[in-house]
Design a protein around this motif. Structure first.
Motif, mmCIF file in Angstrom:
data_model
loop_
_atom_site.group_PDB
_atom_site.id
_atom_site.type_symbol
_atom_site.label_atom_id
_atom_site.label_comp_id
_atom_site.label_asym_id
_atom_site.label_seq_id
_atom_site.Cartn_x
_atom_site.Cartn_y
_atom_site.Cartn_z
ATOM 1 N N PHE A 23 -50.065 -25.656 -15.885
ATOM 2 C CA PHE A 23 -50.833 -24.413 -15.831
ATOM 3 C C PHE A 23 -49.992 -23.255 -15.305
ATOM 4 C CE2 PHE A 23 -54.125 -27.520 -16.261
ATOM 5 C CZ PHE A 23 -55.155 -26.863 -16.926
ATOM 6 N N PHE A 24 -50.118 -22.120 -15.980
ATOM 7 C CA PHE A 24 -49.418 -20.889 -15.624
ATOM 8 C C PHE A 24 -50.407 -19.854 -15.082
ATOM 9 C CE2 PHE A 24 -46.299 -22.919 -18.182
ATOM 10 C CZ PHE A 24 -45.077 -22.267 -18.009
ATOM 11 N N THR A 25 -49.864 -18.882 -14.357
ATOM 12 C CA THR A 25 -50.643 -17.741 -13.880
ATOM 13 C C THR A 25 -50.108 -16.483 -14.536
ATOM 14 O OG1 THR A 25 -50.957 -18.804 -11.723
ATOM 15 C CG2 THR A 25 -51.397 -16.457 -11.847
ATOM 16 N N LEU A 26 -50.993 -15.560 -14.874
ATOM 17 C CA LEU A 26 -50.581 -14.294 -15.461
ATOM 18 C C LEU A 26 -49.963 -13.397 -14.404
ATOM 19 C CD1 LEU A 26 -53.787 -13.752 -17.597
ATOM 20 C CD2 LEU A 26 -51.573 -14.548 -18.433
ATOM 21 N N ASP A 27 -48.976 -12.652 -14.804
ATOM 22 C CA ASP A 27 -48.206 -11.813 -13.894
ATOM 23 C C ASP A 27 -49.076 -10.845 -13.087
ATOM 24 O OD1 ASP A 27 -45.688 -10.855 -12.899
ATOM 25 O OD2 ASP A 27 -45.950 -9.087 -14.133
ATOM 26 N N TRP A 28 -50.146 -10.341 -13.717
ATOM 27 C CA TRP A 28 -50.937 -9.273 -13.103
ATOM 28 C C TRP A 28 -52.200 -9.766 -12.389
ATOM 29 C CZ3 TRP A 28 -50.211 -10.175 -18.262
ATOM 30 C CH2 TRP A 28 -51.312 -10.550 -19.013
ATOM 31 N N GLU A 29 -52.422 -11.077 -12.294
ATOM 32 C CA GLU A 29 -53.638 -11.564 -11.640
ATOM 33 C C GLU A 29 -53.324 -12.188 -10.281
ATOM 34 O OE1 GLU A 29 -55.694 -14.900 -13.393
ATOM 35 O OE2 GLU A 29 -53.849 -15.721 -14.235
ATOM 36 N N SER A 49 -45.416 -13.145 -18.001
ATOM 37 C CA SER A 49 -45.473 -11.689 -18.133
ATOM 38 C C SER A 49 -46.235 -11.333 -19.404
ATOM 39 C CB SER A 49 -44.060 -11.107 -18.205
ATOM 40 O OG SER A 49 -43.413 -11.551 -19.397
ATOM 41 N N GLN A 50 -46.628 -10.078 -19.504
ATOM 42 C CA GLN A 50 -47.332 -9.634 -20.712
ATOM 43 C C GLN A 50 -46.435 -9.781 -21.930
ATOM 44 O OE1 GLN A 50 -49.717 -5.977 -20.577
ATOM 45 N NE2 GLN A 50 -48.771 -5.326 -22.505
ATOM 46 N N ASP A 51 -45.157 -9.474 -21.766
ATOM 47 C CA ASP A 51 -44.211 -9.563 -22.884
ATOM 48 C C ASP A 51 -44.082 -10.997 -23.387
ATOM 49 O OD1 ASP A 51 -42.583 -8.240 -24.661
ATOM 50 O OD2 ASP A 51 -40.787 -8.390 -23.434
ATOM 51 N N LEU A 52 -43.973 -11.955 -22.459
ATOM 52 C CA LEU A 52 -43.863 -13.363 -22.848
ATOM 53 C C LEU A 52 -45.147 -13.852 -23.493
ATOM 54 C CD1 LEU A 52 -42.355 -16.070 -22.872
ATOM 55 C CD2 LEU A 52 -43.206 -16.487 -20.555
ATOM 56 N N PHE A 109 -53.881 -22.568 -19.395
ATOM 57 C CA PHE A 109 -54.504 -21.588 -18.518
ATOM 58 C C PHE A 109 -55.885 -22.065 -18.088
ATOM 59 C CE2 PHE A 109 -51.730 -19.063 -21.341
ATOM 60 C CZ PHE A 109 -50.939 -18.417 -20.380
ATOM 61 N N ASP A 110 -56.261 -21.778 -16.840
ATOM 62 C CA ASP A 110 -57.627 -22.081 -16.399
ATOM 63 C C ASP A 110 -58.559 -20.971 -16.906
ATOM 64 O OD1 ASP A 110 -57.320 -19.891 -14.704
ATOM 65 O OD2 ASP A 110 -57.044 -21.100 -12.896
ATOM 66 N N ARG A 111 -59.842 -21.094 -16.617
ATOM 67 C CA ARG A 111 -60.816 -20.169 -17.210
ATOM 68 C C ARG A 111 -60.635 -18.740 -16.704
ATOM 69 N NH1 ARG A 111 -65.459 -19.251 -14.071
ATOM 70 N NH2 ARG A 111 -65.610 -20.485 -12.157
ATOM 71 N N TYR A 112 -60.146 -18.579 -15.485
ATOM 72 C CA TYR A 112 -59.931 -17.236 -14.944
ATOM 73 C C TYR A 112 -58.828 -16.522 -15.715
ATOM 74 C CZ TYR A 112 -62.534 -19.333 -11.077
ATOM 75 O OH TYR A 112 -63.479 -19.983 -10.330
ATOM 76 N N LYS A 125 -55.807 -24.133 -10.664
ATOM 77 C CA LYS A 125 -55.036 -25.215 -11.290
ATOM 78 C C LYS A 125 -53.556 -24.865 -11.374
ATOM 79 C CE LYS A 125 -58.585 -27.425 -14.159
ATOM 80 N NZ LYS A 125 -58.992 -27.767 -15.543
ATOM 81 N N SER A 126 -53.260 -23.590 -11.462
ATOM 82 C CA SER A 126 -51.871 -23.164 -11.571
ATOM 83 C C SER A 126 -51.077 -23.454 -10.306
ATOM 84 C CB SER A 126 -51.800 -21.664 -11.903
ATOM 85 O OG SER A 126 -52.578 -20.921 -10.982
ATOM 86 N N TYR A 127 -51.774 -23.743 -9.212
ATOM 87 C CA TYR A 127 -51.082 -24.127 -7.981
ATOM 88 C C TYR A 127 -50.835 -25.641 -7.965
ATOM 89 C CZ TYR A 127 -49.987 -24.895 -3.064
ATOM 90 O OH TYR A 127 -49.362 -25.275 -1.901
ATOM 91 N N SER A 128 -51.902 -26.411 -8.169
ATOM 92 C CA SER A 128 -51.793 -27.877 -8.084
ATOM 93 C C SER A 128 -51.081 -28.482 -9.288
ATOM 94 C CB SER A 128 -53.194 -28.497 -7.951
ATOM 95 O OG SER A 128 -53.864 -27.968 -6.834
ATOM 96 N N TYR A 129 -51.302 -27.889 -10.475
ATOM 97 C CA TYR A 129 -50.750 -28.459 -11.700
ATOM 98 C C TYR A 129 -49.777 -27.489 -12.370
ATOM 99 C CZ TYR A 129 -54.579 -31.688 -10.978
ATOM 100 O OH TYR A 129 -55.445 -32.610 -10.422
ATOM 101 N N GLY A 130 -48.996 -26.787 -11.525
ATOM 102 C CA GLY A 130 -48.006 -25.845 -12.027
ATOM 103 C C GLY A 130 -46.629 -26.203 -11.526
ATOM 104 N N TYR A 131 -45.951 -25.219 -10.931
ATOM 105 C CA TYR A 131 -44.573 -25.447 -10.517
ATOM 106 C C TYR A 131 -44.452 -26.468 -9.388
ATOM 107 C CZ TYR A 131 -39.753 -24.629 -9.211
ATOM 108 O OH TYR A 131 -38.418 -24.810 -8.932
ATOM 109 N N HIS A 132 -45.459 -26.547 -8.525
ATOM 110 C CA HIS A 132 -45.401 -27.535 -7.435
ATOM 111 C C HIS A 132 -45.340 -28.959 -8.007
ATOM 112 C CE1 HIS A 132 -46.005 -24.915 -3.917
ATOM 113 N NE2 HIS A 132 -46.653 -24.148 -4.774
ATOM 114 N N MET A 133 -46.056 -29.185 -9.090
ATOM 115 C CA MET A 133 -46.032 -30.497 -9.746
ATOM 116 C C MET A 133 -44.640 -30.763 -10.340
ATOM 117 S SD MET A 133 -48.540 -31.821 -12.812
ATOM 118 C CE MET A 133 -48.025 -30.546 -13.958
#
Length: 411
Positions: free
Chosen positions: A192-198, A344-347, A377-380, A205-213
């Motif tokens: 899971f990824f997080t958007l640059d602007w949020e 990022s928005q560009d990516l 991505f999660d629902r947010y 989920k982007s914390y537990s199942y993202g880069y930490h994983m």
């Protein structure tokens, strides 16, 4: 690395670095210009060929092959990564080579400069790397062939495109190796990824199942690589098999060959422990002639060896390349949460364009396509993405229902 990747793709090597001033002088001498106008003409050529950092400006895809290496010790690593990427991301470069040839340009200045470019030499390289994630290789090639149809967009996003697939490949392989024999090599592990602007938090989920994983899996990466090297050598393979592949190879052996291999593996574990000055396995109780048990014991023995103070440095340094490429584009520090995967928005728009190609697709299908390219991505985050698509007038709404909303092609 991008320059070497492109040269490897085209089976070329750079025999000399491109000299911007030399090219300008040679090109200027070919055109009849008055002495008072010549400095202005040279300035036009310089603006065309040189960027604001005084580096080579890529005005045509062919110029990617002239991107030079860094000087010093980094050069060897750049060469190796360029070769690695070309061999694991490209299955057949036949249709891709022509993209980087000196096509006749409609722009007279571009044509003039391209005709002065030389310093490339054909090579016959021996393949060194094998893709262990063929579904990523196929998707990369598909996306590549689409992207190059739009030359200006391609030139501006080529670096990000290759960098993302590099990051996707090494992070997915890291996750799968840490899963040992349970890994599935025909689709992505969900990340899971997080958007640059949020904003984000530990509950996402982007914390537990993202880069930490990924980072947790990478802690054992060097040990997994070592373990696989041992097993491939003992099995006599020549294609760098993964845990599931080695298990399949073992199961295809005749019964007497299986027994011989297990005895050899057991003896090697005991020999390895002696060489590494590790304690003996008492009574060989943990070394039954069982494949999974012995492979697990080999891994634990290598792990024990790397727990020595003198061995911890290499283990800690080994996965740092993941973080290095991540920091350039795909990681963002989030205060006390540390680094998190970031889009990022560009990516996002690049991968959305690749997901859509020339089709109008439902929002649901777009998110499926993004997941195929490693972005979950999660629902947010999905709500934020929908808002962005709407803001950029990319949504074709049949109703307010999410299922009845379609995303229009970007390119």
């Amino acid at each position: 690395m991008l320059g070497e990747f492109t040269r490897q793709l085209c089976t070329n090597r750079l025999t000399k670095e491109l000299s911007i001033e030399e090219i300008i002088k040679e090109a200027a001498n070919l055109i009849e210009v008055s002495s008072e106008d010549k400095p202005y003409f040279e300035q036009i050529l310089r603006m065309f060929l040189q960027d604001k950092n005084e580096s080579v400006k890529v005005f045509h895809p062919h110029v990617f092959q002239y991107l030079p290496f860094c000087s010093g010790a980094e050069m060897k690593g750049e060469q190796e990564i360029g070769k690695f990427l070309a061999e694991v991301l490209i299955k057949d470069s036949t249709h891709l080579k022509s993209i980087f040839e000196k096509h006749i340009s409609k722009d007279l200045v571009a044509k003039l400069i391209l005709n002065q470019l030389n310093g490339l030499e054909r090579i016959e390289g021996k393949q060194k790397y094998i893709s262990k994630l063929p579904y990523i290789t196929e998707l990369f090639q598909e996306d590549f062939l689409f992207l190059v149809q739009y030359e200006d967009y391609f030139k501006n996003h080529y670096e990000m495109f290759v960098s993302y697939y590099y990051f996707l490949y090494i992070t997915q392989l890291t996750l799968k190796l840490s899963q040992k024999g349970k890994a599935q090599f025909n689709h992505n592990n969900e990340v899971f990824f997080t958007l640059d602007w949020e904003a984000t938090s530990k509950s996402r989920k982007s914390y537990s199942y993202g880069y930490h994983m990924i980072k947790e899996s990478a802690r054992s990466l060097l040990i997994d690589i070592n373990c696989l090297e041992h097993l491939n050598f003992l099995m006599g393979t020549d294609d760098s098999q993964t845990y599931p592949e080695l298990k399949e190879t073992f199961e295809n052996l005749a019964n007497d060959e299986q027994t011989m291999f297990l005895e050899m593996l057991r003896d090697w574990i005991m020999e390895y422990r002696v060489h590494q000055v590790l304690s003996e396995v008492e009574g060989n109780l943990d070394l039954d002639l069982d494949y999974d048990s012995l492979v697990g014991n080999l891994f634990l023995s290598i792990e024990e060896a790397y727990e020595k103070p003198s061995m911890q440095g290499p283990q800690n340094r080994y996965p740092l390349s993941i973080e290095e490429i991540g920091k350039k584009y795909f990681l963002k520090t989030r205060g006390s949460l540390g680094y998190m995967l970031n889009v990022s928005q560009d990516l996002l728009l690049l991968l959305t364009a690749l997901s859509l190609k020339n089709e109008r697709k439902s929002l649901k299908q777009v998110f499926v396509e993004l997941e195929l390219r490693g972005l979950s991505f999660d629902r947010y985050s999905r709500e934020e993405i929908v808002k962005l698509y709407d803001k950029l007038n990319l949504l074709d709404k049949k109703s307010d229902s999410g299922d009845a909303q379609y995303v229009k092609p970007i390119l």
